[in-house]
Write a protein that holds these residues in place. Sequence first.
Motif, PDB file in Angstrom:
ATOM      1  N   ASP A   1       0.857  -1.184   0.000  1.00 55.91           N
ATOM      2  CA  ASP A   1       0.000   0.000   0.000  1.00 55.91           C
ATOM      3  C   ASP A   1       0.894   1.235   0.000  1.00 55.91           C
ATOM      4  OD1 ASP A   1      -1.724   2.110   0.431  1.00 55.91           O
ATOM      5  OD2 ASP A   1      -2.877   1.100   1.996  1.00 55.91           O
ATOM      6  N   PRO A   2       0.979   1.969  -1.109  1.00 56.03           N
ATOM      7  CA  PRO A   2       1.873   3.136  -1.187  1.00 56.03           C
ATOM      8  C   PRO A   2       1.494   4.281  -0.264  1.00 56.03           C
ATOM      9  CG  PRO A   2       0.513   2.957  -3.169  1.00 56.03           C
ATOM     10  CD  PRO A   2       0.313   1.692  -2.391  1.00 56.03           C
ATOM     11  N   ASP A   3       0.300   4.241   0.343  1.00 50.87           N
ATOM     12  CA  ASP A   3      -0.065   5.278   1.310  1.00 50.87           C
ATOM     13  C   ASP A   3       0.743   5.159   2.598  1.00 50.87           C
ATOM     14  OD1 ASP A   3      -1.910   6.477  -0.348  1.00 50.87           O
ATOM     15  OD2 ASP A   3      -3.618   5.381   0.468  1.00 50.87           O
ATOM     16  N   PHE A   4       1.367   3.985   2.807  1.00 52.65           N
ATOM     17  CA  PHE A   4       2.198   3.763   3.989  1.00 52.65           C
ATOM     18  C   PHE A   4       3.636   3.553   3.506  1.00 52.65           C
ATOM     19  CE2 PHE A   4      -2.042   2.784   5.280  1.00 52.65           C
ATOM     20  CZ  PHE A   4      -2.125   3.147   6.612  1.00 52.65           C
ATOM     21  N   PRO A   5       4.443   4.622   3.427  1.00 54.47           N
ATOM     22  CA  PRO A   5       5.759   4.540   2.775  1.00 54.47           C
ATOM     23  C   PRO A   5       6.692   3.479   3.349  1.00 54.47           C
ATOM     24  CG  PRO A   5       5.121   6.828   3.098  1.00 54.47           C
ATOM     25  CD  PRO A   5       4.106   6.006   3.828  1.00 54.47           C
ATOM     26  N   HIS A   6       6.782   3.385   4.665  1.00 53.12           N
ATOM     27  CA  HIS A   6       7.704   2.401   5.258  1.00 53.12           C
ATOM     28  C   HIS A   6       7.268   0.969   4.961  1.00 53.12           C
ATOM     29  CE1 HIS A   6      10.644   4.750   7.652  1.00 53.12           C
ATOM     30  NE2 HIS A   6       9.704   5.683   7.612  1.00 53.12           N
ATOM     31  N   PRO A   7       6.026   0.576   5.264  1.00 50.58           N
ATOM     32  CA  PRO A   7       5.602  -0.796   4.935  1.00 50.58           C
ATOM     33  C   PRO A   7       5.654  -1.098   3.439  1.00 50.58           C
ATOM     34  CG  PRO A   7       4.128   0.163   6.563  1.00 50.58           C
ATOM     35  CD  PRO A   7       5.001   1.272   6.076  1.00 50.58           C
ATOM     36  N   TYR A   8       5.329  -0.096   2.604  1.00 47.34           N
ATOM     37  CA  TYR A   8       5.337  -0.325   1.158  1.00 47.34           C
ATOM     38  C   TYR A   8       6.762  -0.527   0.646  1.00 47.34           C
ATOM     39  CZ  TYR A   8       4.095   0.268  -3.785  1.00 47.34           C
ATOM     40  OH  TYR A   8       3.910   0.082  -5.141  1.00 47.34           O
ATOM     41  N   ALA A   9       7.706   0.242   1.188  1.00 51.53           N
ATOM     42  CA  ALA A   9       9.115   0.046   0.813  1.00 51.53           C
ATOM     43  C   ALA A   9       9.582  -1.345   1.237  1.00 51.53           C
ATOM     44  CB  ALA A   9       9.980   1.120   1.459  1.00 51.53           C
ATOM     45  N   SER A  10       9.184  -1.768   2.430  1.00 54.21           N
ATOM     46  CA  SER A  10       9.545  -3.111   2.890  1.00 54.21           C
ATOM     47  C   SER A  10       8.976  -4.175   1.969  1.00 54.21           C
ATOM     48  CB  SER A  10       9.039  -3.334   4.321  1.00 54.21           C
ATOM     49  OG  SER A  10       9.700  -2.484   5.237  1.00 54.21           O
ATOM     50  N   PHE A  11       7.730  -3.990   1.553  1.00 53.10           N
ATOM     51  CA  PHE A  11       7.091  -4.942   0.642  1.00 53.10           C
ATOM     52  C   PHE A  11       7.892  -5.056  -0.662  1.00 53.10           C
ATOM     53  CE2 PHE A  11       4.379  -5.596  -3.063  1.00 53.10           C
ATOM     54  CZ  PHE A  11       3.780  -6.811  -2.764  1.00 53.10           C
ATOM     55  N   ASN A  12       8.265  -3.924  -1.238  1.00 52.80           N
ATOM     56  CA  ASN A  12       8.994  -3.937  -2.507  1.00 52.80           C
ATOM     57  C   ASN A  12      10.386  -4.545  -2.363  1.00 52.80           C
ATOM     58  OD1 ASN A  12       7.110  -2.860  -4.385  1.00 52.80           O
ATOM     59  ND2 ASN A  12       7.379  -0.839  -3.466  1.00 52.80           N
ATOM     60  N   ILE A  13      11.004  -4.316  -1.215  1.00 53.36           N
ATOM     61  CA  ILE A  13      12.317  -4.916  -0.984  1.00 53.36           C
ATOM     62  C   ILE A  13      12.209  -6.434  -0.910  1.00 53.36           C
ATOM     63  CG2 ILE A  13      14.103  -5.230   0.787  1.00 53.36           C
ATOM     64  CD1 ILE A  13      13.904  -2.202   1.301  1.00 53.36           C
ATOM     65  N   ILE A  14      11.246  -6.936  -0.140  1.00 49.53           N
ATOM     66  CA  ILE A  14      11.060  -8.390  -0.034  1.00 49.53           C
ATOM     67  C   ILE A  14      10.709  -8.976  -1.395  1.00 49.53           C
ATOM     68  CG2 ILE A  14       9.761 -10.251   1.054  1.00 49.53           C
ATOM     69  CD1 ILE A  14      11.674  -8.695   2.914  1.00 49.53           C
ATOM     70  N   LYS A  15       9.878  -8.282  -2.140  1.00 50.94           N
ATOM     71  CA  LYS A  15       9.486  -8.745  -3.479  1.00 50.94           C
ATOM     72  C   LYS A  15      10.713  -8.862  -4.391  1.00 50.94           C
ATOM     73  CE  LYS A  15       6.149  -7.612  -7.150  1.00 50.94           C
ATOM     74  NZ  LYS A  15       7.066  -7.510  -8.299  1.00 50.94           N
ATOM     75  N   ASN A  16      11.543  -7.827  -4.400  1.00 47.72           N
ATOM     76  CA  ASN A  16      12.708  -7.822  -5.295  1.00 47.72           C
ATOM     77  C   ASN A  16      13.796  -8.795  -4.835  1.00 47.72           C
ATOM     78  OD1 ASN A  16      11.491  -5.928  -6.938  1.00 47.72           O
ATOM     79  ND2 ASN A  16      12.432  -4.181  -5.917  1.00 47.72           N
ATOM     80  N   LEU A  17      13.988  -8.904  -3.527  1.00 48.40           N
ATOM     81  CA  LEU A  17      14.947  -9.890  -3.024  1.00 48.40           C
ATOM     82  C   LEU A  17      14.474 -11.310  -3.325  1.00 48.40           C
ATOM     83  CD1 LEU A  17      15.960  -8.460   0.481  1.00 48.40           C
ATOM     84  CD2 LEU A  17      17.393  -8.565  -1.569  1.00 48.40           C
ATOM     85  N   SER A  18      13.178 -11.538  -3.222  1.00 43.33           N
ATOM     86  CA  SER A  18      12.628 -12.862  -3.537  1.00 43.33           C
ATOM     87  C   SER A  18      12.922 -13.241  -4.976  1.00 43.33           C
ATOM     88  CB  SER A  18      11.114 -12.879  -3.289  1.00 43.33           C
ATOM     89  OG  SER A  18      10.797 -12.654  -1.936  1.00 43.33           O
ATOM     90  N   SER A  19      12.793 -12.258  -5.863  1.00 47.81           N
ATOM     91  CA  SER A  19      13.046 -12.511  -7.277  1.00 47.81           C
ATOM     92  C   SER A  19      14.513 -12.853  -7.527  1.00 47.81           C
ATOM     93  CB  SER A  19      12.633 -11.292  -8.098  1.00 47.81           C
ATOM     94  OG  SER A  19      12.941 -11.469  -9.466  1.00 47.81           O
ATOM     95  N   ILE A  20      15.424 -12.087  -6.916  1.00 46.57           N
ATOM     96  CA  ILE A  20      16.852 -12.280  -7.160  1.00 46.57           C
ATOM     97  C   ILE A  20      17.377 -13.565  -6.517  1.00 46.57           C
ATOM     98  CG2 ILE A  20      19.154 -11.382  -6.637  1.00 46.57           C
ATOM     99  CD1 ILE A  20      18.040  -8.582  -6.902  1.00 46.57           C
ATOM    100  N   ILE A  21      17.022 -13.780  -5.249  1.00 47.07           N
ATOM    101  CA  ILE A  21      17.641 -14.859  -4.482  1.00 47.07           C
ATOM    102  C   ILE A  21      16.868 -16.170  -4.596  1.00 47.07           C
ATOM    103  CG2 ILE A  21      18.286 -15.594  -2.149  1.00 47.07           C
ATOM    104  CD1 ILE A  21      18.770 -12.648  -1.467  1.00 47.07           C
ATOM    105  N   LEU A  22      15.532 -16.077  -4.584  1.00 47.00           N
ATOM    106  CA  LEU A  22      14.718 -17.290  -4.521  1.00 47.00           C
ATOM    107  C   LEU A  22      13.997 -17.608  -5.818  1.00 47.00           C
ATOM    108  CD1 LEU A  22      13.120 -16.594  -1.022  1.00 47.00           C
ATOM    109  CD2 LEU A  22      15.096 -18.045  -1.511  1.00 47.00           C
TER     110      LEU A  22
END
Length: 314
Positions: free
Chosen positions: A254-275
């Motif tokens: 949810d981009p209305d919540f910058p910190h949780p949304y940034a965390s979501f995108n980081i986990i998403k991108n790390l999942s793609s690269i590593i897993l």
Amino acid sequence: MDRFFSLCLQGDINSAMEYLSSIQPKTKEIEKLQQRYIERFFSQKPDENILTEDSWIRDVVSAYHNYFRTVLTNADLMNDAELNLNKSLRMHLKIESPLNIDETENELANIFTEKGYYFLGGVTPPFRGAYIWKRTETVNFNVEIPHQSIPVSVHMMSDFILEGWMGYATFNNRSVGGWANEDGLYCNLNRYKDLEDDHFQVSYLKHEAQHLYDYKYFPGLKSYELEYRAKLVELIYSKNHLILEKFLNDAKNDPDFPHPYASFNIIKNLSSIILKKDYEPNINVWLEKDYKKISSAALELFDKNSRELKTVSL
């Protein structure tokens, strides 16, 4: 309680309470916490813990408390709640002219200064603050961030009366650790007991120093874009999986919540690269990976983002 407080920081006290109710068996600590939340958010006589005897300050803080209770239990009422907050604050200022809330908070700041306090209004997305504290002491640091070191002045804040909506939502178990302005960094000293450990050196100092750098070289970034880069910096310099686990708990798409949304995108991108997955929410899967691989992937994502931003700015 990490998951519970993460739901509170996503601005959803109702879901947080449902989660707390689902925990079985309940310890005495959980029962006590549940009762405190019921008294604060769902009773006719809510918990009011305001650390001052000044009646005017107490009235102002109570107005913010009323606003927090409304938006944290029913975000659909956010606009009405802000209008009511502004009306209440203007009443305490004895101002009849229809100031908007930013103008109202500017007037509040002047009075708090006269009373020997610091006041910061505005929005900590998606809700309004505010932050009210008594003391500030400035300390200088030289901070290493990816590919450079930068000097920063950190204004150490203490003796808080109000720590924004995040502090109110968590009984100050979690709140904003600080922020970055053009004149340096502001640090909520309540959140950091040891200035030598990674909680301060990495999660605060490097995180906020990256904000300072990005304000200068990539102006105009959205809040969640700034948080994405600063959180990657945390992962780059962290020594273990603890910060990654925190991001997993906090993540929200949810981009209305910058910190949780940034965390979501980081986990998403790390999942793609590593897993090679779209999104992996299970911390046990991540714990099986050598943390150095996660740190390296975070640096890869950071550098990729920097290249993209430099291309856009050309």
